[in-house]
Write a protein that holds these residues in place. Structure first.
Motif, PDB file in Angstrom:
ATOM      1  N   LYS A 226       0.834  -1.209   0.000  1.00  0.00           N
ATOM      2  CA  LYS A 226       0.000   0.000   0.000  1.00  0.00           C
ATOM      3  C   LYS A 226       0.865   1.254   0.000  1.00  0.00           C
ATOM      4  CE  LYS A 226      -3.760   2.275   2.518  1.00  0.00           C
ATOM      5  NZ  LYS A 226      -4.642   2.190   3.724  1.00  0.00           N
ATOM      6  N   SER A 227       1.950   1.251   0.780  1.00  0.00           N
ATOM      7  CA  SER A 227       2.836   2.421   0.828  1.00  0.00           C
ATOM      8  C   SER A 227       3.548   2.647  -0.502  1.00  0.00           C
ATOM      9  CB  SER A 227       3.867   2.253   1.942  1.00  0.00           C
ATOM     10  OG  SER A 227       4.751   1.174   1.662  1.00  0.00           O
ATOM     11  N   LEU A 228       3.770   1.596  -1.274  1.00  0.00           N
ATOM     12  CA  LEU A 228       4.406   1.722  -2.586  1.00  0.00           C
ATOM     13  C   LEU A 228       3.430   2.211  -3.653  1.00  0.00           C
ATOM     14  CD1 LEU A 228       6.579  -1.537  -2.673  1.00  0.00           C
ATOM     15  CD2 LEU A 228       7.386   0.804  -2.365  1.00  0.00           C
ATOM     16  N   GLY A 229       2.152   2.225  -3.338  1.00  0.00           N
ATOM     17  CA  GLY A 229       1.156   2.704  -4.285  1.00  0.00           C
ATOM     18  C   GLY A 229       0.829   1.735  -5.398  1.00  0.00           C
ATOM     19  N   ILE A 230       1.082   0.451  -5.179  1.00  0.00           N
ATOM     20  CA  ILE A 230       0.815  -0.540  -6.227  1.00  0.00           C
ATOM     21  C   ILE A 230      -0.325  -1.475  -5.841  1.00  0.00           C
ATOM     22  CG2 ILE A 230       3.164  -0.484  -7.130  1.00  0.00           C
ATOM     23  CD1 ILE A 230       3.747  -3.024  -5.554  1.00  0.00           C
ATOM     24  N   LEU A 231      -1.043  -1.125  -4.774  1.00  0.00           N
ATOM     25  CA  LEU A 231      -2.174  -1.947  -4.365  1.00  0.00           C
ATOM     26  C   LEU A 231      -3.204  -2.000  -5.482  1.00  0.00           C
ATOM     27  CD1 LEU A 231      -2.834  -3.467  -1.704  1.00  0.00           C
ATOM     28  CD2 LEU A 231      -4.286  -1.537  -1.088  1.00  0.00           C
ATOM     29  N   ASP A 232      -3.816  -3.151  -5.661  1.00  0.00           N
ATOM     30  CA  ASP A 232      -4.843  -3.375  -6.681  1.00  0.00           C
ATOM     31  C   ASP A 232      -4.264  -3.336  -8.103  1.00  0.00           C
ATOM     32  OD1 ASP A 232      -7.438  -4.029  -7.368  1.00  0.00           O
ATOM     33  OD2 ASP A 232      -8.072  -1.948  -7.616  1.00  0.00           O
ATOM     34  N   THR A 233      -2.983  -3.673  -8.227  1.00  0.00           N
ATOM     35  CA  THR A 233      -2.362  -3.813  -9.543  1.00  0.00           C
ATOM     36  C   THR A 233      -1.661  -5.172  -9.619  1.00  0.00           C
ATOM     37  OG1 THR A 233      -0.200  -2.884  -8.937  1.00  0.00           O
ATOM     38  CG2 THR A 233      -1.934  -1.324  -9.592  1.00  0.00           C
ATOM     39  N   GLU A 234      -1.265  -5.558 -10.825  1.00  0.00           N
ATOM     40  CA  GLU A 234      -0.561  -6.824 -10.993  1.00  0.00           C
ATOM     41  C   GLU A 234       0.763  -6.848 -10.241  1.00  0.00           C
ATOM     42  OE1 GLU A 234      -1.867  -5.042 -13.342  1.00  0.00           O
ATOM     43  OE2 GLU A 234      -3.401  -6.297 -14.301  1.00  0.00           O
TER      44      GLU A 234
END
Length: 273
Positions: free
Chosen positions: A125-133
């Motif tokens: 979540k902190s990396l901003g890639i949640l809900d992505t491949e």
């Protein structure tokens, strides 16, 4: 006495075979039934073969299979490449903290994956890639590296040092030795690593449900569960079983065509370790 023992041992083996493969046969047979046939005779052969169940199942799960193939290909390439490079460094180089760093990698094998779900979710979540491949790919790569490095390093350690010394005397760089000497000799073990990682990604259910909010991005294990639940109270048994069969076929085909490579790779790694 010996013949009686053989009959008993063969009978036990046949019993194990039946117990192992009957659930698969059960799923295949029921994938051709409608609800009424399944209710009346769940363990028998279908009187009418409903091929439309597979058409319905494919329309519901093809996107999950596509998602899984994409995630699997990227994950396997990264795991094989990174584990080979890291294992080569641990095997052929000497540097400060080598034992400690390798011990940390091995220590990761002792941590159950379920204990890392919450911190892993917060990190993604902190990396901003949640809900992505990439929320699937990066954790899969990190999770697969520990065991892959251990397996590949065991193989590299057993390669004759004379091969590399001869190359260095001819002026070959370490990159050249890795690519032209170590990698060609280690295809079986790298293939085994790729198969292990493929099976892990294909069968994982928990992490896609946690990391992905959009159902359309689910991989196959989570996607089939969502597909089965989409029928609500009016559950269609045939298409659900058909989806199970279609999700299993790629794994079965992979095992059939790569079993020799898989066994050869793990056996060579075990013997050399």
């Amino acid at each position: 006495m010996t013949r009686r023992f053989q009959w008993r041992s063969h009978g036990a083996l046949w019993l194990l075979i039946v117990l192992t493969y009957y659930p698969l046969l059960f799923v295949v047979l029921n994938s051709f039934k409608d609800n009424q046939a399944f209710t009346l005779q769940p363990f028998g052969f279908p009187k009418q073969w409903h091929m439309e169940n597979y058409i319905a199942a494919w329309s519901g799960i093809w996107v999950f299979i596509k998602n899984t193939l994409g995630v699997t290909v990227v994950t396997v390439i990264l795991v094989v490449a990174l584990s080979a490079l890291t294992a080569y460094a641990f095997s052929r180089f000497s540097f400060a903290g080598k034992r400690l760093l390798y011990g940390i990698f091995l220590g990761l094998l002792m941590i159950p994956g379920t204990l890392t779900i919450i911190p892993l979710f917060m990190e993604v979540k902190s990396l901003g890639i949640l809900d992505t491949e990439w929320a699937l790919i990066f954790p899969y790569v990190a999770n697969g590296l520990a065991i892959s490095i251990f397996i590949v390093r065991s193989f590299f350690d057993a390669l004759p040092e004379e091969l590399f010394e001869a190359g260095r005397m001819d002026g070959a760089s370490e990159i050249y030795l890795f690519w032209k000497v170590a990698v060609p000799l280690s295809w079986p073990i790298l293939g085994a690593v790729a198969i292990l990682q493929t099976l892990h990604v294909w069968g994982d259910y928990l992490w896609p449900v946690v990391a992905l909010g959009a159902h359309a991005k689910f991989t196959i294990s989570a996607g089939i569960n969502y597909y089965a639940a989409s029928f609500g109270d009016v559950e269609k048994i045939g298409p659900v079983f058909a989806s199970y069969v279609m999700a299993t076929v790629p794994v079965v085909v992979l095992i059939i065509f790569t079993m020799r490579t898989y066994i050869s790779g793990l056996t060579s790694g075990a013997l050399k370790a």
